[in-house]
Write a protein that holds these residues in place. Structure first.
Motif, short mmCIF file in Angstrom:
data_model
loop_
_atom_site.label_atom_id
_atom_site.label_comp_id
_atom_site.label_asym_id
_atom_site.label_seq_id
_atom_site.Cartn_x
_atom_site.Cartn_y
_atom_site.Cartn_z
N THR A 1 38.85 41.85 38.02
CA THR A 1 37.93 41.41 36.88
C THR A 1 37.61 42.36 35.95
N ALA A 2 37.30 43.57 36.56
CA ALA A 2 37.00 44.73 35.66
C ALA A 2 38.16 45.12 34.57
N ARG A 3 39.44 45.02 35.10
CA ARG A 3 40.39 45.40 34.18
C ARG A 3 40.62 44.34 33.13
N ALA A 4 40.57 42.98 33.40
CA ALA A 4 40.49 41.80 32.37
C ALA A 4 39.36 42.08 31.47
N ILE A 5 38.33 42.17 31.80
CA ILE A 5 37.31 42.69 30.92
C ILE A 5 37.65 43.78 29.84
N GLY A 6 38.00 44.82 30.73
CA GLY A 6 38.40 46.03 29.62
C GLY A 6 39.65 45.81 28.73
N ARG A 7 40.37 44.92 29.03
CA ARG A 7 41.67 44.91 28.27
C ARG A 7 41.23 43.74 27.22
N ALA A 8 40.50 42.49 27.58
CA ALA A 8 40.12 41.91 26.70
C ALA A 8 39.11 42.34 25.42
N ARG A 9 38.63 43.39 25.78
CA ARG A 9 37.18 43.90 25.05
C ARG A 9 37.69 45.28 24.51
N ALA A 10 38.73 45.53 24.94
CA ALA A 10 39.34 47.04 24.61
C ALA A 10 38.21 48.27 24.50
N ILE A 11 37.57 48.01 25.98
CA ILE A 11 36.90 49.19 26.44
C ILE A 11 37.29 49.64 27.42
N PRO A 12 36.67 51.03 27.71
CA PRO A 12 37.35 51.85 29.05
C PRO A 12 36.84 50.97 30.36
N VAL A 13 37.63 51.32 31.43
CA VAL A 13 37.08 50.89 32.79
C VAL A 13 37.22 52.06 33.62
N GLY B 1 27.80 44.01 22.01
CA GLY B 1 29.02 44.02 22.66
C GLY B 1 28.70 45.29 23.91
N LEU B 2 29.80 45.19 24.73
CA LEU B 2 29.82 45.96 25.76
C LEU B 2 30.58 47.18 25.40
N ASP B 3 30.05 48.41 26.06
CA ASP B 3 30.88 49.66 25.79
C ASP B 3 31.72 50.10 26.88
N ALA B 4 31.64 49.81 27.89
CA ALA B 4 32.42 50.19 29.28
C ALA B 4 32.34 49.22 30.30
N VAL B 5 33.19 49.48 31.60
CA VAL B 5 33.28 48.86 32.75
C VAL B 5 33.24 49.86 33.80
N VAL B 6 32.41 49.47 34.71
CA VAL B 6 32.47 50.55 36.14
C VAL B 6 32.80 49.54 37.14
N ALA B 7 33.52 49.81 38.02
CA ALA B 7 34.02 48.85 39.23
C ALA B 7 33.97 49.60 40.47
N ALA B 8 33.56 49.17 41.54
CA ALA B 8 33.75 49.92 42.81
C ALA B 8 35.29 49.96 43.14
N THR B 9 35.93 51.01 43.73
CA THR B 9 37.11 51.12 44.08
C THR B 9 37.26 51.42 45.69
N GLY B 10 36.17 50.84 46.51
CA GLY B 10 36.46 51.01 48.19
C GLY B 10 36.11 52.30 48.44
N PRO B 11 36.44 52.46 49.68
CA PRO B 11 37.05 51.41 50.58
C PRO B 11 36.54 50.30 51.07
N ALA B 12 37.19 49.33 51.08
CA ALA B 12 36.52 47.97 51.40
C ALA B 12 37.77 46.75 51.87
N PRO B 13 37.48 45.77 52.44
CA PRO B 13 38.32 44.83 52.70
C PRO B 13 39.17 44.38 51.46
N PHE B 14 40.57 44.24 51.44
CA PHE B 14 41.62 44.15 50.48
C PHE B 14 41.23 43.11 49.62
N THR B 15 40.80 41.77 50.09
CA THR B 15 40.86 40.83 48.96
C THR B 15 39.74 41.04 48.02
N GLY B 16 38.60 41.12 48.67
CA GLY B 16 37.57 41.33 47.69
C GLY B 16 37.65 42.58 46.84
N LEU B 17 38.09 43.50 47.26
CA LEU B 17 38.10 44.67 46.35
C LEU B 17 39.16 44.57 45.32
#
Length: 236
Positions: free
Chosen positions: A87-99, A65-81
């Protein structure tokens, strides 16, 4: 520690890695187990789901299993960010791991400083990072290394025309998609890294900052309002 890292600052990149460290005697060490990337800056929502499914189905990843998620927080264009963070938060919630969140320019700066160091630059080398903000503008900041895995931002993080990046001050090198689009930012210096983020470097930064006791929030760094605005007032 097994980590999935997502960067959607320009295109989409997702990797799963096994990470150890940092320790008092050694920097972060990464072994990439699965890696997927697509360059289209307008297909984040369509691409991240299949990329994630493919990475998690890889035999090197699926066994544990996974232990954590790391995601870019920008700055970047709104939609892609936003797509990457959701997606990162969904993984964290589904697997009960920190983001954990890491600014995109910090990660790009770390990759550029690594390249500078490999070329013989000293520990006080400074890199100017400028990434594409659309509207003929860039996001920009100056950085130097903070240890083997982290970076220190020198001054403010700005968004504006290329001249704003130039006005931030001197640097030993430049990096980023904005410097490629607007060569006057580089001023004849080579552009070390041409992206808008780095999924691998952001894992190293996250682990270094967590080891130092820092909290890594996932609130996006937009720096300006979205292109679409709600109308003010009703129709007559």
């Amino acid at each position: 520690m097994r980590i999935v890292s997502i960067d959607s600052s320009l295109g989409s990149r997702l990797l799963v890695c096994e990470a150890t460290g940092p320790t008092a005697h050694a920097p972060v060490r990464l072994e990439v187990l699965a890696d997927a990337e697509q360059a289209d800056s307008r297909r984040h929502a369509e691409s991240l789901g299949p990329m994630l499914a493919g990475a998690l189905a890889d035999p090197a990843v699926a066994a544990r299993g996974l232990d954590a998620v790391v995601a870019a927080t920008g700055p970047a264009p709104f939609t892609g960010l936003r797509a990457g963070l959701v997606t990162a938060r969904a993984i964290g919630r589904a697997r009960a791991i920190p983001v954990h969140g890491v600014p995109s320019l910090d990660a790009l700066a770390r990759a550029a400083l690594d390249e500078l160091a490999a070329g013989g630059a000293g520990p006080d080398a400074v890199v100017l990072v400028a990434t594409d903000a659309r509207r003929k503008e860039v996001y920009a900041a100056r950085y130097r290394a903070r240890g083997a895995d982290d970076v220190e931002r020198l001054g403010e993080l700005v968004v504006g025309p290329p001249e704003r990046a130039v006005d931030l001050g001197g640097a030993d090198a430049v990096a980023g998609s904005g410097a490629v689009l607007h060569p006057r930012i580089a001023g004849g210096r080579p552009v070390l890294t041409a992206g808008s983020g780095d999924a691998r470097a952001q894992v190293r930064i996250a682990l270094a900052r967590l080891a130092a006791g820092e909290e890594l929030g996932t609130e996006p760094l937009y720096l300006r309002h979205a292109d679409v605005q709600m109308p003010v007032g009703g129709r007559r």
